[in-house]
Write an enzyme that holds these catalytic residues in place. Structure first.
Site, PDB file in Angstrom:
ATOM      1  N   LYS A  71     -26.437 -36.451  59.154  1.00 36.31           N
ATOM      2  CA  LYS A  71     -27.009 -35.308  58.427  1.00 36.31           C
ATOM      3  C   LYS A  71     -28.445 -34.962  58.820  1.00 36.31           C
ATOM      4  O   LYS A  71     -28.813 -33.795  58.803  1.00 36.31           O
ATOM      5  CB  LYS A  71     -26.964 -35.566  56.915  1.00 36.31           C
ATOM      6  CG  LYS A  71     -25.578 -35.441  56.300  1.00 36.31           C
ATOM      7  CD  LYS A  71     -25.667 -35.578  54.786  1.00 36.31           C
ATOM      8  CE  LYS A  71     -24.327 -35.354  54.132  1.00 36.31           C
ATOM      9  NZ  LYS A  71     -24.435 -35.284  52.662  1.00 36.31           N
ATOM     10  N   ASP A 108     -25.181 -29.226  49.493  1.00 34.82           N
ATOM     11  CA  ASP A 108     -25.121 -30.304  48.493  1.00 34.82           C
ATOM     12  C   ASP A 108     -25.848 -29.947  47.191  1.00 34.82           C
ATOM     13  O   ASP A 108     -25.391 -30.314  46.102  1.00 34.82           O
ATOM     14  CB  ASP A 108     -25.711 -31.601  49.064  1.00 34.82           C
ATOM     15  CG  ASP A 108     -24.734 -32.336  49.967  1.00 34.82           C
ATOM     16  OD1 ASP A 108     -23.509 -32.107  49.852  1.00 34.82           O
ATOM     17  OD2 ASP A 108     -25.187 -33.152  50.797  1.00 34.82           O
TER      18      ASP A 108
HETATM   19  P1  NAP Z   1     -29.152 -43.307  50.983  1.00 37.04           P
HETATM   20  O1  NAP Z   1     -29.993 -42.215  51.561  1.00 37.04           O
HETATM   21  O2  NAP Z   1     -28.853 -44.502  51.788  1.00 37.04           O
HETATM   22  O3  NAP Z   1     -29.896 -43.789  49.630  1.00 37.04           O
HETATM   23  C1  NAP Z   1     -29.430 -44.891  48.905  1.00 37.04           C
HETATM   24  C2  NAP Z   1     -30.214 -45.040  47.601  1.00 37.04           C
HETATM   25  O4  NAP Z   1     -29.644 -46.147  46.879  1.00 37.04           O
HETATM   26  C3  NAP Z   1     -31.690 -45.381  47.815  1.00 37.04           C
HETATM   27  O5  NAP Z   1     -32.450 -44.765  46.809  1.00 37.04           O
HETATM   28  C4  NAP Z   1     -31.688 -46.900  47.658  1.00 37.04           C
HETATM   29  O6  NAP Z   1     -32.925 -47.439  47.225  1.00 37.04           O
HETATM   30  C5  NAP Z   1     -30.669 -47.070  46.556  1.00 37.04           C
HETATM   31  N1  NAP Z   1     -30.151 -48.441  46.511  1.00 37.04           N
HETATM   32  C6  NAP Z   1     -29.429 -49.087  47.457  1.00 37.04           C
HETATM   33  N2  NAP Z   1     -29.165 -50.352  47.066  1.00 37.04           N
HETATM   34  C7  NAP Z   1     -29.743 -50.495  45.845  1.00 37.04           C
HETATM   35  C8  NAP Z   1     -29.847 -51.578  44.917  1.00 37.04           C
HETATM   36  N3  NAP Z   1     -29.269 -52.767  45.172  1.00 37.04           N
HETATM   37  N4  NAP Z   1     -30.505 -51.366  43.763  1.00 37.04           N
HETATM   38  C9  NAP Z   1     -31.082 -50.174  43.504  1.00 37.04           C
HETATM   39  N5  NAP Z   1     -31.042 -49.117  44.334  1.00 37.04           N
HETATM   40  C10 NAP Z   1     -30.380 -49.275  45.494  1.00 37.04           C
HETATM   41  O7  NAP Z   1     -27.746 -42.750  50.489  1.00 37.04           O
HETATM   42  P2  NAP Z   1     -27.368 -41.269  50.013  1.00 37.04           P
HETATM   43  O8  NAP Z   1     -26.853 -40.501  51.172  1.00 37.04           O
HETATM   44  O9  NAP Z   1     -28.518 -40.723  49.233  1.00 37.04           O
HETATM   45  O10 NAP Z   1     -26.113 -41.548  49.064  1.00 37.04           O
HETATM   46  C11 NAP Z   1     -26.267 -42.232  47.840  1.00 37.04           C
HETATM   47  C12 NAP Z   1     -24.971 -42.170  47.030  1.00 37.04           C
HETATM   48  O11 NAP Z   1     -24.615 -40.823  46.755  1.00 37.04           O
HETATM   49  C13 NAP Z   1     -23.752 -42.777  47.738  1.00 37.04           C
HETATM   50  O12 NAP Z   1     -23.056 -43.537  46.783  1.00 37.04           O
HETATM   51  C14 NAP Z   1     -22.931 -41.583  48.149  1.00 37.04           C
HETATM   52  O13 NAP Z   1     -21.551 -41.847  48.155  1.00 37.04           O
HETATM   53  C15 NAP Z   1     -23.255 -40.593  47.058  1.00 37.04           C
HETATM   54  N6  NAP Z   1     -23.101 -39.179  47.482  1.00 37.04           N
HETATM   55  C16 NAP Z   1     -22.201 -38.399  46.828  1.00 37.04           C
HETATM   56  C17 NAP Z   1     -22.041 -37.072  47.193  1.00 37.04           C
HETATM   57  C18 NAP Z   1     -21.049 -36.197  46.474  1.00 37.04           C
HETATM   58  O14 NAP Z   1     -20.686 -35.139  46.994  1.00 37.04           O
HETATM   59  N7  NAP Z   1     -20.585 -36.559  45.307  1.00 37.04           N
HETATM   60  C19 NAP Z   1     -22.823 -36.521  48.229  1.00 37.04           C
HETATM   61  C20 NAP Z   1     -23.749 -37.356  48.874  1.00 37.04           C
HETATM   62  C21 NAP Z   1     -23.878 -38.689  48.478  1.00 37.04           C
HETATM   63  P3  NAP Z   1     -34.008 -47.974  48.314  1.00 37.04           P
HETATM   64  O15 NAP Z   1     -34.793 -46.758  48.717  1.00 37.04           O
HETATM   65  O16 NAP Z   1     -34.802 -48.961  47.562  1.00 37.04           O
HETATM   66  O17 NAP Z   1     -33.238 -48.577  49.457  1.00 37.04           O
END
Ligand code: NAP
Length: 280
Positions: A71, A108
């Site tokens: 992305k 999104d």
């Molecule tokens: P990302 O950029 O990798 O961000 C992950 C986030 O999760 C960061 O804020 C990270 O915190 C946090 N995190 C990871 N492990 C953690 C832990 N053990 N405790 C607390 N916080 C933790 O991922 P993303 O692309 O934003 O996606 C995040 C989620 O959204 C995923 O589950 C994805 O499936 C979902 N999503 C859904 C849609 C939809 O259409 N419904 C669209 C996009 C994403 P740190 O900064 O501290 O690492």
């Protein structure tokens, strides 16, 4: 020939990509609207991203979606990026223009806001403070969506302080960063709680968050859709909060992309919900 007579391809580019539900959604709409075309999985390794994107026009693609891990990188590779995607800092949709150039968009934020409206037609972003847990890529789309809907106050908390802090600086006075230890107390008086972390996903532990101070009137949203009911959503429902899972965001982000490629505005029907549910 009109667009309805042209065979059109679209797809989702990711690595890995086999888990994606997007083909179910788009192929349902192609069939439903009697269009000629197909939406396919495009497994593309990061090192091949540029070549794959440049091949889209020659292969007859109307465009594609992008998912993990492409992305952000794809934003740098396309010919033009719309303003909203520029602010989000990532693209999830590419449209192949008639001159074969590539335009990057991000649907999104739209998908997220529409998912709240579908669940609660009366929902308003200025109803009260929103607490966002997580400061990754998805959080950026959610926050910009809320700001553009005139959110009054956004409290952003993230495990890693620097990301929440930097994002609050970037997005202005409406967004305040809350230290991770302060996340439970930050729920006092909130009208909306959003989990944008991966905590609660299949294979991950539950989000570590105590809801004691969250008003029962608050809407609780988890953008995770696998499982459809995360521990956070279950806990919120049990204490009487209205809840929204991530399926609505997934379905709604697909709508503007489909319209851009196929020229038809698709709907989210009970039939489509049923089809998606069957994939879990
Ligand atoms: P990302 O950029 O990798 O961000 C992950 C986030 O999760 C960061 O804020 C990270 O915190 C946090 N995190 C990871 N492990 C953690 C832990 N053990 N405790 C607390 N916080 C933790 O991922 P993303 O692309 O934003 O996606 C995040 C989620 O959204 C995923 O589950 C994805 O499936 C979902 N999503 C859904 C849609 C939809 O259409 N419904 C669209 C996009 C994403 P740190 O900064 O501290 O690492």
């Amino acid at each position: 020939m009109g667009s309805g007579h042209t065979y059109k391809l679209a797809g989702v580019m990711g690595w890995p990509v086999s888990h994606s539900r997007s083909p179910v959604i788009h192929n349902h709409w192609i069939a439903h609207h009697g269009l000629k075309g197909a939406y396919v999985l495009l497994p593309v390794e990061p090192k091949n991203l540029e070549q794959a994107l440049r091949a889209l026009p020659a292969l007859g693609f109307a465009g594609c979606n992008l998912t993990i891990p492409h992305k952000v990188e794809a934003l740098r590779l396309v010919d033009r990026v719309d303003h909203l995607a520029e602010r989000i800092g990532a693209i999830n949709t590419i449209v192949v223009e008639t001159d074969r150039s590539l335009t990057g968009r991000n649907t999104d934020a739209f998908g997220y806001i529409e998912s709240l409206r579908d669940a609660r037609p009366q929902w308003r972003a200025d109803a009260g403070p929103a607490v966002i847990v997580g400061a990754g890529g998805a959080a950026r789309a959610v926050i910009i969506g809320l700001i553009d809907q005139r959110a009054s106050e956004i409290r952003l908390t993230n495990r890693s302080w620097a990301k929440a802090h930097d994002m609050s600086q970037e997005f202005g006075a409406k967004v305040s960063a809350i230290p991770w230890e302060g996340r439970h107390d930050a729920l006092a008086g909130a009208a909306l709680l959003v989990n944008t972390t991966n905590q609660g996903m299949q294979g991950e532990p539950a989000l570590d968050l105590r809801l004691d101070l969250l008003p029962v009137s608050a809407l609780v949203s988890d953008i995770i859709y696998a499982p459809m009911e995360t521990p956070l959503i279950a806990q919120a429902r049990q204490r009487g909060n209205a809840t929204v899972n991530g399926l609505g965001m997934l379905l709604n982000q697909a709508r503007p992309a489909f319209e851009a490629w196929f020229g038809v505005s698709p709907g989210i029907t009970p039939e489509l919900f049923h089809l998606i549910r069957e994939t879990f």
